[in-house]
Motif scaffolding. Structure first.
Motif, mmCIF file in Angstrom:
data_model
loop_
_atom_site.group_PDB
_atom_site.id
_atom_site.type_symbol
_atom_site.label_atom_id
_atom_site.label_comp_id
_atom_site.label_asym_id
_atom_site.label_seq_id
_atom_site.Cartn_x
_atom_site.Cartn_y
_atom_site.Cartn_z
ATOM 1 N N PHE A 152 37.267 -3.464 -4.725
ATOM 2 C CA PHE A 152 36.244 -2.934 -3.831
ATOM 3 C C PHE A 152 36.589 -1.524 -3.375
ATOM 4 O O PHE A 152 35.750 -0.639 -3.395
ATOM 5 N N SER A 153 37.826 -1.296 -2.962
ATOM 6 C CA SER A 153 38.180 0.030 -2.462
ATOM 7 C C SER A 153 38.127 1.067 -3.570
ATOM 8 O O SER A 153 37.822 2.226 -3.326
ATOM 9 N N GLY A 154 38.376 0.666 -4.791
ATOM 10 C CA GLY A 154 38.338 1.599 -5.906
ATOM 11 C C GLY A 154 36.943 1.899 -6.415
ATOM 12 O O GLY A 154 36.720 2.919 -7.048
ATOM 13 N N HIS A 155 35.987 1.028 -6.141
ATOM 14 C CA HIS A 155 34.647 1.206 -6.672
ATOM 15 C C HIS A 155 33.594 1.591 -5.630
ATOM 16 O O HIS A 155 32.513 2.016 -5.991
ATOM 17 N N LEU A 156 33.910 1.412 -4.370
ATOM 18 C CA LEU A 156 32.901 1.654 -3.353
ATOM 19 C C LEU A 156 32.893 3.074 -2.796
ATOM 20 O O LEU A 156 31.856 3.564 -2.405
ATOM 21 N N GLY A 157 34.011 3.720 -2.731
ATOM 22 C CA GLY A 157 34.039 5.045 -2.133
ATOM 23 C C GLY A 157 34.023 4.964 -0.617
ATOM 24 O O GLY A 157 34.160 3.901 -0.023
ATOM 25 N N ARG A 158 33.845 6.103 0.034
ATOM 26 C CA ARG A 158 33.918 6.184 1.498
ATOM 27 C C ARG A 158 32.765 5.475 2.199
ATOM 28 O O ARG A 158 32.953 4.831 3.216
ATOM 29 N N ARG A 159 31.568 5.620 1.689
ATOM 30 C CA ARG A 159 30.396 5.105 2.395
ATOM 31 C C ARG A 159 29.943 3.751 1.871
ATOM 32 O O ARG A 159 29.088 3.113 2.467
ATOM 33 N N GLY A 160 30.539 3.292 0.780
ATOM 34 C CA GLY A 160 30.136 2.033 0.176
ATOM 35 C C GLY A 160 30.278 0.814 1.059
ATOM 36 O O GLY A 160 29.344 0.003 1.146
ATOM 37 N N PRO A 161 31.424 0.619 1.732
ATOM 38 C CA PRO A 161 31.545 -0.573 2.585
ATOM 39 C C PRO A 161 30.474 -0.637 3.668
ATOM 40 O O PRO A 161 29.953 -1.713 3.966
ATOM 41 N N PHE A 162 30.124 0.502 4.232
ATOM 42 C CA PHE A 162 29.061 0.528 5.239
ATOM 43 C C PHE A 162 27.760 0.040 4.620
ATOM 44 O O PHE A 162 27.046 -0.776 5.212
ATOM 45 N N LEU A 163 27.441 0.527 3.426
ATOM 46 C CA LEU A 163 26.195 0.120 2.769
ATOM 47 C C LEU A 163 26.217 -1.359 2.403
ATOM 48 O O LEU A 163 25.189 -2.032 2.481
ATOM 49 N N VAL A 164 27.369 -1.873 1.995
ATOM 50 C CA VAL A 164 27.486 -3.304 1.679
ATOM 51 C C VAL A 164 27.146 -4.142 2.907
ATOM 52 O O VAL A 164 26.309 -5.047 2.853
#
Length: 149
Positions: A9-21
């Motif tokens: 997850f940390s390698g594929h999401l980037g900085r803003r990805g977890p927020f969007l998830v």
């Protein structure tokens, strides 16, 4: 196993990805709640249901939530559509409640307008402004522009 998943997850999401998830999951769940447990139509929601039944508005939340969730895996710059889709349902809700409050049909609507605009839309809009390298050791404590590195 947990480490591998977290690493992926940390390698594929980037900085803003977890927020969007998390925003996407939340919006899908909120929309689903209107399908599985429809509320009694209040004066504020009554304005929305003049244009479409509540299950249609539920699907707006679900579709926008799915688009938000899906955008988490896009590259920085292309993930902007996730923030747009995350903003659509709460903006509709906010302005509907606000309008009901202005008309006097639902005085509490002005408070709900303020809550949706700040706690939902405002947070989404602030998160959309996070640069791709925010919080990295190279940029920590520095303004994004105008400071020597």
């Amino acid at each position: 196993m947990r480490r591998r998943a977290a690493s992926w997850f940390s390698g594929h999401l980037g900085r803003r990805g977890p927020f969007l998830v998390f925003m996407g999951i939340g919006k899908v769940c909120f929309g689903a709640s209107f399908i599985f447990e429809p509320p009694a139509i209040t004066q504020g929601l009554g304005m929305l249901t003049r244009w479409a039944p509540i299950h249609c508005w539920a699907w707006v939340w679900i579709v926008c939530g799915a688009a938000t969730f899906s955008s988490a895996w896009l590259k920085f710059g292309r993930d902007g559509w996730g923030f747009v889709s995350a903003s659509i349902p709460p903006a509709f809700w906010a302005f509907t409640y606000g309008w009901a409050g202005i008309l006097g049909d639902y005085p509490r609507g002005l408070w709900l307008f303020s809550w949706y605009i700040t706690s939902h839309c405002g947070v989404i809009w602030c998160a959309s402004r996070v640069p791709p390298d925010a919080g990295t050791p190279r940029t920590l404590g520095q303004a994004a522009e105008g400071r020597p590195g």
